[in-house]
Enzyme design. Structure first.
Site, PDB file in Angstrom:
ATOM      1  N   HIS A 234      21.006 -10.307   5.800  1.00  0.00           N
ATOM      2  CA  HIS A 234      21.634 -11.176   4.815  1.00  0.00           C
ATOM      3  C   HIS A 234      20.717 -11.590   3.664  1.00  0.00           C
ATOM      4  O   HIS A 234      21.117 -11.545   2.515  1.00  0.00           O
ATOM      5  CB  HIS A 234      22.174 -12.425   5.506  1.00  0.00           C
ATOM      6  N   HIS A 235      19.503 -11.990   3.962  1.00  0.00           N
ATOM      7  CA  HIS A 235      18.649 -12.564   2.915  1.00  0.00           C
ATOM      8  C   HIS A 235      17.193 -12.184   3.181  1.00  0.00           C
ATOM      9  O   HIS A 235      16.746 -12.164   4.326  1.00  0.00           O
ATOM     10  CB  HIS A 235      18.774 -14.090   2.931  1.00  0.00           C
TER      11      HIS A 235
ATOM     12  N   ASN B 262      24.227 -10.848  -5.944  1.00  0.00           N
ATOM     13  CA  ASN B 262      24.589 -11.346  -4.619  1.00  0.00           C
ATOM     14  C   ASN B 262      25.295 -12.693  -4.692  1.00  0.00           C
ATOM     15  O   ASN B 262      25.965 -13.099  -3.745  1.00  0.00           O
ATOM     16  CB  ASN B 262      23.329 -11.490  -3.743  1.00  0.00           C
ATOM     17  N   THR B 263      25.133 -13.394  -5.817  1.00  0.00           N
ATOM     18  CA  THR B 263      25.751 -14.715  -5.945  1.00  0.00           C
ATOM     19  C   THR B 263      27.253 -14.649  -5.719  1.00  0.00           C
ATOM     20  O   THR B 263      27.839 -15.535  -5.088  1.00  0.00           O
ATOM     21  CB  THR B 263      25.467 -15.307  -7.335  1.00  0.00           C
TER      22      THR B 263
ATOM     23  N   HIS C 104      22.033 -12.756   9.384  1.00  0.00           N
ATOM     24  CA  HIS C 104      23.114 -13.741   9.452  1.00  0.00           C
ATOM     25  C   HIS C 104      23.933 -13.458  10.699  1.00  0.00           C
ATOM     26  O   HIS C 104      24.268 -12.306  10.978  1.00  0.00           O
ATOM     27  CB  HIS C 104      23.993 -13.653   8.202  1.00  0.00           C
TER      28      HIS C 104
ATOM     29  N   VAL D  54      22.015 -20.801  -2.931  1.00  0.00           N
ATOM     30  CA  VAL D  54      22.693 -21.164  -4.169  1.00  0.00           C
ATOM     31  C   VAL D  54      21.934 -22.286  -4.868  1.00  0.00           C
ATOM     32  O   VAL D  54      21.767 -22.274  -6.090  1.00  0.00           O
ATOM     33  CB  VAL D  54      24.160 -21.557  -3.910  1.00  0.00           C
TER      34      VAL D  54
ATOM     35  N   ARG E 223      15.927 -19.141   6.298  1.00  0.00           N
ATOM     36  CA  ARG E 223      16.633 -19.900   5.262  1.00  0.00           C
ATOM     37  C   ARG E 223      17.817 -20.654   5.843  1.00  0.00           C
ATOM     38  O   ARG E 223      18.572 -20.122   6.646  1.00  0.00           O
ATOM     39  CB  ARG E 223      17.114 -18.966   4.146  1.00  0.00           C
TER      40      ARG E 223
ATOM     41  N   VAL F 155      16.504  -2.209 -16.280  1.00  0.00           N
ATOM     42  CA  VAL F 155      15.105  -2.387 -16.670  1.00  0.00           C
ATOM     43  C   VAL F 155      14.217  -1.629 -15.688  1.00  0.00           C
ATOM     44  O   VAL F 155      14.288  -1.840 -14.479  1.00  0.00           O
ATOM     45  CB  VAL F 155      14.720  -3.876 -16.707  1.00  0.00           C
TER      46      VAL F 155
ATOM     47  N   GLU G 110      29.388 -19.547   6.724  1.00  0.00           N
ATOM     48  CA  GLU G 110      29.034 -20.597   7.675  1.00  0.00           C
ATOM     49  C   GLU G 110      30.010 -21.769   7.620  1.00  0.00           C
ATOM     50  O   GLU G 110      30.112 -22.552   8.562  1.00  0.00           O
ATOM     51  CB  GLU G 110      27.617 -21.093   7.360  1.00  0.00           C
TER      52      GLU G 110
ATOM     53  N   ARG H 116      32.347 -22.263  10.654  1.00  0.00           N
ATOM     54  CA  ARG H 116      31.793 -23.057  11.758  1.00  0.00           C
ATOM     55  C   ARG H 116      31.626 -24.517  11.359  1.00  0.00           C
ATOM     56  O   ARG H 116      31.864 -25.430  12.156  1.00  0.00           O
ATOM     57  CB  ARG H 116      30.449 -22.476  12.206  1.00  0.00           C
TER      58      ARG H 116
ATOM     59  N   ARG I 284      20.272 -20.034  11.711  1.00  0.00           N
ATOM     60  CA  ARG I 284      20.808 -18.680  11.742  1.00  0.00           C
ATOM     61  C   ARG I 284      20.039 -17.748  12.671  1.00  0.00           C
ATOM     62  O   ARG I 284      20.630 -16.892  13.328  1.00  0.00           O
ATOM     63  CB  ARG I 284      20.837 -18.110  10.321  1.00  0.00           C
TER      64      ARG I 284
END
Length: 505
Positions: free
Chosen positions: A437-438, A97-98, A297, A483, A477, A211, A310, A313, A334
């Site tokens: 989103h998260h 996702n990074t 989000h 990040v 968050r 894995v 973001e 904005r 958010r």
């Protein structure tokens, strides 16, 4: 599988575009991306330096599951500590996702803030993150997080990954969101930089290596079982295991289990974000926390489920309803902005901005290439194209510009992202609505990143970092903190796993 590969390749190409290279670099990047596409589609190895699966050994000091930002950071830190780590990634490319991250990395008391005369503090960062998380954050994790954020920026500098351009995200009162010097999206730049360093340090990074189990003996983790290219399974021994597999934002079953209301929401998560690490750790008796805390989000392009960062904005855009009016403080947290959009009759809105915003937020160029951006030479022309009342949108932007000049939002008390008005044509709009989103919840860890059981005891030899963990962000968050999370706790997991592994030799 072909669909997955091509989807990820598209994101990898975005990574190169988002960095904002010079013309010579552009040619090199394009050439390497084309080479990478050709190689990955046929074999899963890449021009970026992924290790051939035939080179997979039977034992490593440390096995890291997942090649996103946290996993690669952990590997680099473990290597610095003198260990022999290996990274196993189930997808055909690294990045997780990074690579989709857009706005930046939050950090306080950094050299870049000081250079710009920004007075910030770790305490302020702590309090604003705690408020954003509705007071439910794990305070020990949060304290470690803010106190090590500036060090993480400096560490990235030593790797040739410079985040010197500052902006702001919702819920923050200071410019502490660090991004590449040219203001481009952070995701591609960060992933490219980490992959480059992993390659330079000769750390084996295997893709198409799924894995399926973390093994243990006598109460201590001792390796993993991994399925290669969806075929043979191999057992790898190690003195420590670090889990950096991300959250479960692309696992519909898990999302519905923890929040049935999310059934019909699109997700911004890449397809491999399915909660594998959480499930494997639960089988070992690991505890989880905050699993019902799933972030929506507010600004997601719905057709392609693509997050509009973001930063748009933060650099001055406003949100307008179909009626052409503002309806919320765009820089609120958010959850609040998402709720305001969902409360509109259309359950969607438009990000509206001018050429000035576009110049400062380089990711917009990529959004335009994807067909997300509507353009008008004047406000009225833009309004007509998106079926808004022309006079109303003009009135809304005129009032906003007046408030920006006075540094006082008379409608919704917005206090940040007001450094520039919207007076430089052309004008632009992107239609958005909320999307998954998260996932704030995950496995429970301590500040050493040790995975904990229900009774609070650590599982020996097992560490975790990034979105696979829970507790840091609480109930909501703050943009830019994910990040920071992967770098700060990725580093810590690499250090602590190395310390443990060295005692087992």
């Amino acid at each position: 599988m072909k669909k997955v590969i091509m989807s990820l390749l598209s994101l990898s190409l975005f990574a190169g575009l988002a960095v904002g290279c010079s013309s010579d670099q552009d040619k090199t990047t394009k050439k390497s991306k084309e080479s990478k596409e050709s190689t990955e589609v046929t074999s899963g190895a890449s021009a970026n330096g992924y290790t051939d699966l035939s080179d997979l050994e039977d034992q490593y000091d440390i096995v890291i599951i997942g090649a996103g930002g946290a996993g690669m950071t952990a590997a680099l830190q473990a290597k610095e500590a003198g260990m022999n780590p290996a990274i196993l990634e189930k997808m055909p490319v690294a990045g997780g996702n990074t690579i989709k991250s857009s706005s930046g990395m939050n950090a306080s008391e950094t050299k870049y803030q000081k250079e710009e005369g920004i007075t910030d503090s770790n305490d302020k960062f702590f309090e604003e993150t705690l408020k954003g998380g509705k007071g439910t954050n794990d305070k020990e994790l949060l304290r470690f997080f803010v106190d090590h954020s500036a060090d993480a920026i400096d560490w990235l500098d030593t790797k040739g990954i410079e985040l010197s351009n500052l902006t702001i995200t919702g819920g923050m009162s200071e410019k502490r969101t660090h991004r590449p010097a040219d203001g481009s999206a952070i995701g591609g730049y960060l992933v490219d930089g980490l992959v480059r360093n992993v390659k330079e340090e000769k750390i084996p990074l295997f893709v198409n290596a799924n894995v399926t189990e973390i093994t243990e003996k006598d109460g201590q983790v001792n390796g993993v079982k991994v399925k290669l290219n969806d075929k043979e399974t191999k057992e790898i021994k190690s003195n420590a295991v670090i889990v950096t597999t991300g959250g479960f934002g692309a696992n519909k079953e898990m999302l519905e289990k923890y929040d049935p209301k999310l059934k019909d929401y699109v997700t911004t998560n890449q397809e491999g974000t399915t909660g594998d690490g959480i499930k494997m750790i639960e089988k070992l008796g690991g505890a989880t926390v905050d699993m019902k805390e799933i972030q929506i989000h507010p600004t997601v392009q719905q057709d392609k489920s693509f997050l509009i960062g973001e930063v748009v904005r933060g650099e001055g855009a406003i949100l307008a309803s179909q009626e052409g009016t503002r309806f919320v403080n765009e820089m609120d947290t958010r959850d609040k902005v998402s709720a305001a959009i969902t409360a509109l009759p259309e359950k969607s809105a438009y990000l509206v901005f001018d050429q000035g915003v576009r110049d400062r937020a380089k990711a917009i160029d990529f959004y335009d290439e994807q067909g997300f951006v509507v353009e008008g030479e004047t406000i009225e022309e833009l309004a007509k194209k998106i079926d808004m009342p022309e006079a109303k949108l003009k009135e809304t932007i005129d009032l906003w510009n007046k408030d920006v000049k006075a540094k006082s939002d008379t409608q919704y008390n917005r206090a940040t992202g007001m450094d520039h008005d919207l007076s430089t044509g052309p004008y632009y709009a992107i239609k958005i609505a909320p999307g998954i989103h998260h996932t704030m919840g995950g496995v429970k860890i301590n500040t050493k990143t040790e995975v904990l059981k229900e009774d609070g005891a650590p599982i020996k030899g097992l560490y975790a970092a990034g979105e696979v963990t829970g507790g840091l962000h609480g109930a909501n968050r703050i943009g830019g903190n994910a990040v920071a999370d992967i770098i700060i706790f990725g580093r810590q997991s690499g250090t602590e796993a190395a310390n443990f592994a060295s005692t087992q030799k």
